[in-house]
Structure formats: C-alpha cells, structure tokens
Design a protein around this motif. Structure first.
Motif, PDB file in Angstrom:
ATOM      1  N   ARG A 172       0.828  -1.212   0.000  1.00 33.90           N
ATOM      2  CA  ARG A 172       0.000   0.000   0.000  1.00 33.90           C
ATOM      3  C   ARG A 172       0.862   1.261   0.000  1.00 33.90           C
ATOM      4  O   ARG A 172       1.946   1.292   0.576  1.00 33.90           O
ATOM      5  CB  ARG A 172      -0.924  -0.002   1.210  1.00 33.90           C
ATOM      6  N   GLY A 173       0.334   2.291  -0.651  1.00 32.15           N
ATOM      7  CA  GLY A 173       1.050   3.565  -0.716  1.00 32.15           C
ATOM      8  C   GLY A 173       2.202   3.563  -1.691  1.00 32.15           C
ATOM      9  O   GLY A 173       3.041   4.477  -1.674  1.00 32.15           O
ATOM     10  N   PHE A 174       2.247   2.570  -2.585  1.00 32.83           N
ATOM     11  CA  PHE A 174       3.388   2.461  -3.486  1.00 32.83           C
ATOM     12  C   PHE A 174       3.402   3.587  -4.524  1.00 32.83           C
ATOM     13  O   PHE A 174       4.466   4.109  -4.868  1.00 32.83           O
ATOM     14  CB  PHE A 174       3.375   1.100  -4.189  1.00 32.83           C
ATOM     15  N   THR A 175       2.231   3.970  -5.023  1.00 32.20           N
ATOM     16  CA  THR A 175       2.182   5.040  -6.018  1.00 32.20           C
ATOM     17  C   THR A 175       2.728   6.344  -5.441  1.00 32.20           C
ATOM     18  O   THR A 175       3.540   7.037  -6.071  1.00 32.20           O
ATOM     19  CB  THR A 175       0.743   5.245  -6.518  1.00 32.20           C
ATOM     20  N   LEU A 176       2.296   6.666  -4.227  1.00 30.92           N
ATOM     21  CA  LEU A 176       2.789   7.883  -3.578  1.00 30.92           C
ATOM     22  C   LEU A 176       4.288   7.796  -3.326  1.00 30.92           C
ATOM     23  O   LEU A 176       5.020   8.766  -3.530  1.00 30.92           O
ATOM     24  CB  LEU A 176       2.040   8.097  -2.262  1.00 30.92           C
ATOM     25  N   LEU A 177       4.735   6.610  -2.891  1.00 30.89           N
ATOM     26  CA  LEU A 177       6.169   6.416  -2.663  1.00 30.89           C
ATOM     27  C   LEU A 177       6.952   6.639  -3.952  1.00 30.89           C
ATOM     28  O   LEU A 177       7.997   7.303  -3.952  1.00 30.89           O
ATOM     29  CB  LEU A 177       6.417   5.000  -2.141  1.00 30.89           C
ATOM     30  N   SER A 178       6.448   6.092  -5.063  1.00 31.18           N
ATOM     31  CA  SER A 178       7.133   6.226  -6.342  1.00 31.18           C
ATOM     32  C   SER A 178       7.199   7.673  -6.803  1.00 31.18           C
ATOM     33  O   SER A 178       8.165   8.094  -7.449  1.00 31.18           O
ATOM     34  CB  SER A 178       6.427   5.377  -7.411  1.00 31.18           C
ATOM     35  N   GLU A 179       6.157   8.446  -6.493  1.00 33.87           N
ATOM     36  CA  GLU A 179       6.124   9.846  -6.901  1.00 33.87           C
ATOM     37  C   GLU A 179       7.091  10.711  -6.095  1.00 33.87           C
ATOM     38  O   GLU A 179       7.660  11.671  -6.620  1.00 33.87           O
ATOM     39  CB  GLU A 179       4.701  10.404  -6.722  1.00 33.87           C
ATOM     40  N   SER A 230       9.792   9.541  -3.987  1.00 33.60           N
ATOM     41  CA  SER A 230      11.103   9.019  -3.593  1.00 33.60           C
ATOM     42  C   SER A 230      11.983   8.725  -4.808  1.00 33.60           C
ATOM     43  O   SER A 230      11.474   8.424  -5.891  1.00 33.60           O
ATOM     44  CB  SER A 230      10.929   7.723  -2.783  1.00 33.60           C
ATOM     45  N   PRO A 231      13.309   8.782  -4.627  1.00 35.06           N
ATOM     46  CA  PRO A 231      14.219   8.405  -5.711  1.00 35.06           C
ATOM     47  C   PRO A 231      14.040   6.925  -6.065  1.00 35.06           C
ATOM     48  O   PRO A 231      13.704   6.095  -5.210  1.00 35.06           O
ATOM     49  CB  PRO A 231      15.606   8.665  -5.111  1.00 35.06           C
ATOM     50  N   ILE A 232      14.284   6.591  -7.325  1.00 35.40           N
ATOM     51  CA  ILE A 232      14.113   5.218  -7.799  1.00 35.40           C
ATOM     52  C   ILE A 232      14.921   4.212  -6.961  1.00 35.40           C
ATOM     53  O   ILE A 232      14.393   3.150  -6.598  1.00 35.40           O
ATOM     54  CB  ILE A 232      14.495   5.107  -9.285  1.00 35.40           C
ATOM     55  N   PRO A 233      16.195   4.483  -6.618  1.00 33.16           N
ATOM     56  CA  PRO A 233      16.939   3.511  -5.795  1.00 33.16           C
ATOM     57  C   PRO A 233      16.244   3.200  -4.469  1.00 33.16           C
ATOM     58  O   PRO A 233      16.236   2.059  -4.014  1.00 33.16           O
ATOM     59  CB  PRO A 233      18.300   4.185  -5.574  1.00 33.16           C
ATOM     60  N   GLU A 234      15.644   4.228  -3.846  1.00 34.71           N
ATOM     61  CA  GLU A 234      14.931   4.009  -2.583  1.00 34.71           C
ATOM     62  C   GLU A 234      13.684   3.168  -2.797  1.00 34.71           C
ATOM     63  O   GLU A 234      13.366   2.280  -1.988  1.00 34.71           O
ATOM     64  CB  GLU A 234      14.562   5.350  -1.962  1.00 34.71           C
ATOM     65  N   VAL A 235      12.981   3.419  -3.896  1.00 34.47           N
ATOM     66  CA  VAL A 235      11.784   2.640  -4.219  1.00 34.47           C
ATOM     67  C   VAL A 235      12.156   1.179  -4.440  1.00 34.47           C
ATOM     68  O   VAL A 235      11.501   0.260  -3.928  1.00 34.47           O
ATOM     69  CB  VAL A 235      11.084   3.219  -5.467  1.00 34.47           C
ATOM     70  N   LEU A 236      13.200   0.948  -5.215  1.00 39.31           N
ATOM     71  CA  LEU A 236      13.630  -0.422  -5.500  1.00 39.31           C
ATOM     72  C   LEU A 236      14.080  -1.138  -4.227  1.00 39.31           C
ATOM     73  O   LEU A 236      13.784  -2.327  -4.035  1.00 39.31           O
ATOM     74  CB  LEU A 236      14.765  -0.410  -6.525  1.00 39.31           C
ATOM     75  N   ALA A 237      14.802  -0.423  -3.376  1.00 38.23           N
ATOM     76  CA  ALA A 237      15.262  -1.038  -2.128  1.00 38.23           C
ATOM     77  C   ALA A 237      14.084  -1.470  -1.268  1.00 38.23           C
ATOM     78  O   ALA A 237      14.085  -2.569  -0.693  1.00 38.23           O
ATOM     79  CB  ALA A 237      16.156  -0.062  -1.364  1.00 38.23           C
ATOM     80  N   ARG A 238      13.069  -0.618  -1.203  1.00 43.24           N
ATOM     81  CA  ARG A 238      11.894  -0.953  -0.385  1.00 43.24           C
ATOM     82  C   ARG A 238      11.139  -2.142  -0.972  1.00 43.24           C
ATOM     83  O   ARG A 238      10.712  -3.045  -0.263  1.00 43.24           O
ATOM     84  CB  ARG A 238      10.989   0.261  -0.285  1.00 43.24           C
ATOM     85  N   LEU A 239      10.980  -2.126  -2.300  1.00 37.24           N
ATOM     86  CA  LEU A 239      10.321  -3.243  -2.966  1.00 37.24           C
ATOM     87  C   LEU A 239      11.064  -4.559  -2.725  1.00 37.24           C
ATOM     88  O   LEU A 239      10.454  -5.592  -2.447  1.00 37.24           O
ATOM     89  CB  LEU A 239      10.239  -2.987  -4.470  1.00 37.24           C
ATOM     90  N   ILE A 256       3.975  -8.491  -9.675  1.00 38.33           N
ATOM     91  CA  ILE A 256       3.241  -7.634 -10.606  1.00 38.33           C
ATOM     92  C   ILE A 256       3.262  -6.214 -10.056  1.00 38.33           C
ATOM     93  O   ILE A 256       2.463  -5.850  -9.185  1.00 38.33           O
ATOM     94  CB  ILE A 256       1.779  -8.107 -10.766  1.00 38.33           C
ATOM     95  N   GLY A 257       4.191  -5.400 -10.544  1.00 40.90           N
ATOM     96  CA  GLY A 257       4.313  -4.058  -9.985  1.00 40.90           C
ATOM     97  C   GLY A 257       4.701  -4.132  -8.525  1.00 40.90           C
ATOM     98  O   GLY A 257       5.814  -4.520  -8.184  1.00 40.90           O
ATOM     99  N   ASP A 258       3.760  -3.804  -7.627  1.00 38.11           N
ATOM    100  CA  ASP A 258       4.028  -3.889  -6.194  1.00 38.11           C
ATOM    101  C   ASP A 258       3.258  -5.047  -5.560  1.00 38.11           C
ATOM    102  O   ASP A 258       3.086  -5.082  -4.345  1.00 38.11           O
ATOM    103  CB  ASP A 258       3.640  -2.576  -5.513  1.00 38.11           C
TER     104      ASP A 258
END
Length: 390
Positions: A213-220, A222-231, A253-255
């Motif tokens: 949850r909240g992945f779209t907001l996170l992607s908007e 946060s920097p891509i490296p941070e998004v990938l690390a969290r995923l 599938i996405g998140d």
C-alpha cells in the motif's frame, strides 16, 4: 598418460555423467590411474544465479568437496584477484608455476607449496561461451613436477572433458534461471517441454495475493533507488515466507505478489489452505518486525494488504506466440484479486475467503458479507484474530 583415444572412448561410453561431481571425480581418478602424478585437481565453473557466482570442485587423492562463491563479492575478493584463475580469465591461456620457491603474490599457491606441492598448472576450458570462468587446475607433489608428456596429456584430456562439462553447466544455468524467474514447480514444467501457447492444466490451489500500500505515492516522492530497495525488502520477505511454507511465487506484478499453494494431486485442500494461512501470519509478523526497525530509524512502514482464497485454476501458458507467461487464471484468481481490493477498502491487512475459512481450524473474525466487483453475490469474508494482524 593413456592414449587420447582411450580417454575419449571412456568419456563417451563409461564415464558417469549424472552430475559434475561424479564426472570430475571419476575423471581425476582415471588420470591418476593412467600414471600422471596428480595429487590435487580443482574445477572452477561460473554459473548464472542471483546469489552464487560459481562453483569450485576440489579433488585430492583422498577426498572431494564443492564450495560456492558469493556473487556479490566474488569478482572483487582477494582470493580471486590474487589467483591463477584471474590470470587465465584475462589471458585465455594456461598458467603454470613450479613451486620450488615461496609465492607471496598468490596465497593459494603458497598454501599448496607448504602442503608439499611442487608444480601447479591451470588450463582454460574451451567452452563455446567464453564470457564466464571455466578452468581446471592440477597440482603434483612429485619432486620433479610435471614432465612435458604429462602436461601435454593433461591439456588434451581437459579438451576432451570440456564439452561434457559445458553441457552440465548450461543445464544448471537453465534450471537456475527458470527457478529464479518463474519458480521451481513452473520451471520444471517448462524444461520438460510444456511451452505450447494455451496449454493449461486444471489444478486446485490456495491463492495468496498481496500488494504494497502507498506504493504510487512512494514512487512519486522518492528516488528510484529508494523505491527499489523498499520493494526488494518486501518481495524478499514474501518470497522467503511463501517458499518456507511450501508455496510458490508465480510473479511479482508491480508492487503485488501472486503465489499459489497447490493441493497434492487435487487432494488435501485443508493442508494447502493451512499452509497459505500460516504463510500469511508469518508474513505479517515479519513485516511488523521490519516496520519497528524502520520507524525507529525514521523510515516509512511497509503497509500491505493480503487476500487468501482457494479454488480451481487453469495453470499454464498464455501470451503471444513468441512471448509467453506461465501463470494461473480463472474465477478463483479473480476473486482473490477482488478480495485484495476489499482489504484496502476495509483497511485490513489480511482477508480470508469463506472457502479458506472452512478448511482451517483456528478462529477468525467474521466480517460478514461484502460485495466484490464483478462477483454476482456478496461474499462472506474473515480476518485474523491475532493483535496487529487484522
């Protein structure tokens, strides 16, 4: 050294080819029996795996062992940088050193010298694929070292052995890649040849569907490296938990994560549901523990939703003629997806369908009936009772 023709015939007719270990061990014994004074031999083979860079098989006249190299550090480790393997990798040529004096530049050779080794030679294996490490080395304790005839014989024997080893390496790479990208159960089906588009098998499985949850907001934000690390942290927990409880992750599938817990030949539906529920509970506990660490360091939590359902699904190939996907489809998968949507609307971590609730013994919270999109009648749903896992 015995005649080349004899080694070639032995490799083609009598050598054990079921595993690399068996083949390499038998090959070394054959070399020694032919009169070549090999005391130790080592086989280094690079593979393609997200965690393991390569495998080293070490044979001596009284033992044989195998060890793996960690992919993250293999290429930069001192043991590789200060080794004959690096030299052979870079030059593509054999390496030989008489060990009649200390070898401080190569700790391995100095260690072997102190064990009584007098001569060491390494050959590149002439694989068709020259982009990965493939080497074999021989060491002797004979005072005079390897003679010219022994060296010629070892190099020829290595060339004869090479195609049999490459065949095993290619299969290992294929299996590892399939396990990594589609899972062991699905990978086994693919390698068995079940690749016809539209070919499916009807199986029964507990379906495990989760999203972050909240992945779209996170992607908007946060920097891509941070998004990938969290995923990767979140996917890592999901994959470990599902596999530990006997399930298989089909896809990310996405998140979101789609996993199944198949019944055994259409039987033991209760066991599949219990495994899926146990995996869900452990997943929640582990993400909760991760969130404690994240909150203590000022990081955002890993909020998620998870839905469990059970039913018959079509398991097999769908897609375009040259680009297939191995997945599950059917009403049961659709209902699991709709349950996941409902979990978000109800602000619940986990929702369990009535079909799963019937198969498990532990108490669940009855949330009553709720409409699911594109499902004709409202469905009765349940949640977990443990604190923090609702």
């Amino acid at each position: 050294m015995e005649r080349v023709e004899d080694i070639a015939l032995w490799l083609a007719k009598d050598a054990p080819h079921d595993t690399v270990e068996a083949l390499f061990g038998a090959f070394c014994r054959r070399i020694v029996q032919s009169g070549t004074p090999v005391w130790r031999a080592s086989l280094g083979l690079e593979v393609l795996h997200p965690e393991v860079s390569g495998l080293q098989h070490i044979w001596t006249d009284d033992s044989q062992l195998m060890r793996g190299a960690d992919r993250a550090t293999a290429a930069t480790s001192p043991s590789y940088l200060n080794s004959p393997t690096r030299i052979v990798d870079e030059t593509g040529r054999p390496f030989r050193r008489r060990l009649d004096a200390p070898s401080p530049d190569m700790p391995l050779l100095e260690e072997l010298r102190q064990e009584g080794v007098t001569d060491y030679v390494m050959y590149p294996l002439p694989f068709l694929d020259q982009t990965r490490t493939a080497v074999i080395s021989f060491a002797t304790r004979q005072p005079q070292g390897f003679g010219p005839a022994s060296l010629d014989g070892l190099e020829l024997a290595t060339r004869l052995l090479s195609p049999y080893l490459e065949r095993r390496v290619l299969r290992r790479i294929a299996v590892d890649l399939l396990d990594t990208y589609v899972g062991p159960r699905t990978g086994q089906r693919i390698i068995e040849g079940r690749v016809d588009r539209g070919e499916v098998e009807m199986i029964e499985a507990a379906i495990w569907f989760a999203d972050l949850r909240g992945f779209t907001l996170l992607s908007e934000r946060s920097p891509i490296p941070e998004v990938l690390a969290r995923l990767n942290v979140w996917f890592g927990i999901a994959g470990e938990v599902v596999e530990a409880h006997g399930g298989e992750v089909l896809k990310f599938i996405g998140d979101a994560v789609l996993a199944i817990f198949p019944t055994s030949g259409g039987h033991d539906r209760r066991a599949a549901c219990r495994k899926a529920l146990a995996a869900a509970q452990e997943f929640c506990r582990r993400t909760d523990a991760e969130n404690v660490l994240r909150l203590s360091s000022g990081g955002p939590p890993l909020a998620h939703g998870l839905a469990l359902h059970v039913g018959e699904v079509a398991y097999g190939n769908v897609g375009a003629s040259h680009r297939l996907d191995f997945t599950v489809i059917g009403p049961a998968v659709n209902r699991a997806s709709r349950l996941l949507d409902l979990a978000k609307r109800l602000d619940r971590q986990v929702l369990v369908s009535q079909a799963v609730a019937r198969e498990v013994d532990q108490p669940l919270i009855d949330l009553g009936r709720h409409p699911l999109r594109d499902v004709e009648k409202p469905q009765r749903v349940f949640s977990l009772t443990e604190p923090g896992l609702v």
